[in-house]
Motif scaffolding. Structure first.
Motif, PDB file in Angstrom:
ATOM      1  N   UNK A  99      -0.691  -9.670  12.434  1.00 23.35           N
ATOM      2  CA  UNK A  99      -1.360  -9.036  11.296  1.00 23.35           C
ATOM      3  C   UNK A  99      -0.643  -7.760  10.906  1.00 23.35           C
ATOM      4  N   UNK A 100      -0.528  -7.533   9.599  1.00 24.89           N
ATOM      5  CA  UNK A 100       0.128  -6.324   9.127  1.00 24.89           C
ATOM      6  C   UNK A 100      -0.615  -5.830   7.892  1.00 24.89           C
ATOM      7  N   UNK A 101      -0.042  -4.841   7.208  1.00 24.81           N
ATOM      8  CA  UNK A 101      -0.678  -4.214   6.054  1.00 24.81           C
ATOM      9  C   UNK A 101       0.340  -4.161   4.916  1.00 24.81           C
ATOM     10  N   UNK A 102      -0.077  -4.616   3.750  1.00 21.33           N
ATOM     11  CA  UNK A 102       0.861  -4.922   2.674  1.00 21.33           C
ATOM     12  C   UNK A 102       1.713  -3.739   2.239  1.00 21.33           C
ATOM     13  N   UNK A 103       1.107  -2.603   1.947  1.00 22.38           N
ATOM     14  CA  UNK A 103       1.861  -1.472   1.426  1.00 22.38           C
ATOM     15  C   UNK A 103       2.862  -0.917   2.414  1.00 22.38           C
ATOM     16  N   UNK A 117      -0.383  -0.519  -6.476  1.00 19.46           N
ATOM     17  CA  UNK A 117      -1.570  -1.339  -6.721  1.00 19.46           C
ATOM     18  C   UNK A 117      -1.492  -2.624  -5.905  1.00 19.46           C
ATOM     19  N   UNK A 118      -2.648  -3.242  -5.594  1.00 20.59           N
ATOM     20  CA  UNK A 118      -2.618  -4.479  -4.808  1.00 20.59           C
ATOM     21  C   UNK A 118      -1.731  -5.555  -5.425  1.00 20.59           C
ATOM     22  N   UNK A 124       5.883  -7.617  -5.155  1.00 21.36           N
ATOM     23  CA  UNK A 124       7.173  -7.149  -4.669  1.00 21.36           C
ATOM     24  C   UNK A 124       7.483  -7.602  -3.246  1.00 21.36           C
ATOM     25  N   UNK A 125       6.459  -7.767  -2.422  1.00 22.79           N
ATOM     26  CA  UNK A 125       6.662  -7.970  -0.990  1.00 22.79           C
ATOM     27  C   UNK A 125       7.448  -9.235  -0.627  1.00 22.79           C
ATOM     28  N   UNK A 245      -5.226   7.557  -9.302  1.00 20.43           N
ATOM     29  CA  UNK A 245      -3.784   7.490  -9.556  1.00 20.43           C
ATOM     30  C   UNK A 245      -3.030   6.714  -8.456  1.00 20.43           C
ATOM     31  N   UNK A 246      -3.788   6.069  -7.582  1.00 16.14           N
ATOM     32  CA  UNK A 246      -3.190   5.253  -6.514  1.00 16.14           C
ATOM     33  C   UNK A 246      -2.144   6.016  -5.699  1.00 16.14           C
ATOM     34  N   UNK A 247      -2.528   7.206  -5.270  1.00 17.64           N
ATOM     35  CA  UNK A 247      -1.654   7.944  -4.353  1.00 17.64           C
ATOM     36  C   UNK A 247      -1.391   7.118  -3.104  1.00 17.64           C
ATOM     37  N   UNK A 248      -2.446   6.499  -2.598  1.00 21.11           N
ATOM     38  CA  UNK A 248      -2.318   5.685  -1.406  1.00 21.11           C
ATOM     39  C   UNK A 248      -2.124   4.229  -1.799  1.00 21.11           C
TER      40      UNK A 248
END
Length: 312
Positions: A99-103, A117-118, A124-125, A245-248
């Motif tokens: 398991x991992x995290x997309x960003x 953004x999701x 891109x991934x 603003x999707x900083x994270x």
């Protein structure tokens, strides 16, 4: 997850990352891979790995439990360490999926990635994932950095979002991981996206855990970086500030797999898990394992699978 997903995660709560991913999490003592003999044979059980923090281990048990229930033999190899270690383990065949995290995963494969953004992260991934590896469907569940305040502070300053925080940041002591001072998703990002330059930057090295919480509740700091799946947020009625603003960057839970080992039945099974998994589930699972109940990760995972109708 910077849990090397957000500001790379350091182990948080009793083990929630602060980018433990980086995961920012660091490796433990003995190597969980020390007994590996290299690439698994075609008929061997799938080996589900995890990073060295609680949430990742729970998710590995969830994946393995679902696969076994569906008739796909699977075992787990948990506590492997940071992303740098477990990506190599995937590539040398020591493990077959994790398991991992997309960003954070995108930023690991592409140091220049800026999308957040999701939809943009997931677009891109796949193109940045190394040959031989693949990502499956993302879950709605995500675990990422968030800036939180107490209800009293939210009421005092009228805070609902990071944009609101930017207007009063000069009056705020902000607790964040030490690396946030220079990371794009730390102070530089808060300044560029929200005009937020805090009165004081307070380095907190416990990954948004009990030390950070105490400083926040004692008003030694007025805002803090705590991961979104931390049970501490709900338990202490903290207010998570919106991030328009999707900083994270989006940090959806996502399986990273060896393309030659994870077949169609396994993919279908894992995608069912992904469809069922929510952020609220992650919060609950983390609380069950890291909170007062101290439940075994596999037991918590098995109960979740049964609840979702994925236990066979």
């Amino acid at each position: 997850m910077t849990l090397p997903h957000r500001l790379p995660r350091l182990a948080s709560l009793a083990a929630l990352p602060i980018l433990a991913l980086t995961l920012s999490a660091c490796g433990g003592g003995g190597s969980p891979l020390s007994t590996s003999s290299g690439s698994a044979s075609a008929g061997a059980p799938l080996v589900v790995g995890s990073a060295n923090f609680t949430e990742s281990e729970i998710l590995a048990d969830v994946y393995a439990g679902a696969l076994n229930a569906a008739g796909v033999q699977a075992t787990t190899k948990t506590g492997i360490g940071s992303r740098e270690v477990y990506i190599k383990a995937l590539q040398d065949g020591s493990i077959d999926l994790i398991p991992d995290y997309s960003g954070n995963l995108l930023r690991y494969f592409d140091k220049n990635a800026t999308v957040s953004s999701p939809a943009d992260v997931m677009a891109a991934l796949p193109g940045k994932t190394p040959q031989g590896l693949a990502v499956l469907n993302p879950a709605n569940a995500e675990d990422k950095d968030s800036i939180v305040v107490t209800q009293a502070t939210a009421d005092k300053y009228g805070l609902k979002s990071l944009a609101d925080l930017g207007k009063v940041c000069s009056e705020i002591a902000l607790g964040m991981p030490p690396e946030a001072k220079d990371r794009p998703q730390g102070l530089p990002g808060l300044k560029s996206k929200y005009g937020c330059e805090p009165k004081q930057f307070v380095p907190m090295s416990d990954g948004g855990g009990p030390v950070t919480l105490k400083a926040l509740l004692d008003n030694q700091i007025q805002a803090a970086d705590i991961f979104t799946t931390s049970p501490l947020i709900a338990q202490n009625h903290l207010v998570t500030l919106e991030d328009p603003q999707n900083l994270y960057a989006s940090q959806q839970v996502i399986p990273l797999v060896r393309a030659d080992r994870v077949g169609d039945k396994a993919k279908q099974t894992l995608n069912k898990v992904q469809t069922a998994l929510t952020t609220a589930d992650l919060v609950k699972l983390n609380d069950e394992v890291s909170g007062s109940a101290k439940q075994d990760p596999k037991a918590a995972a098995d109960a979740w699978l049964k609840e979702k109708g994925l236990a066979g």
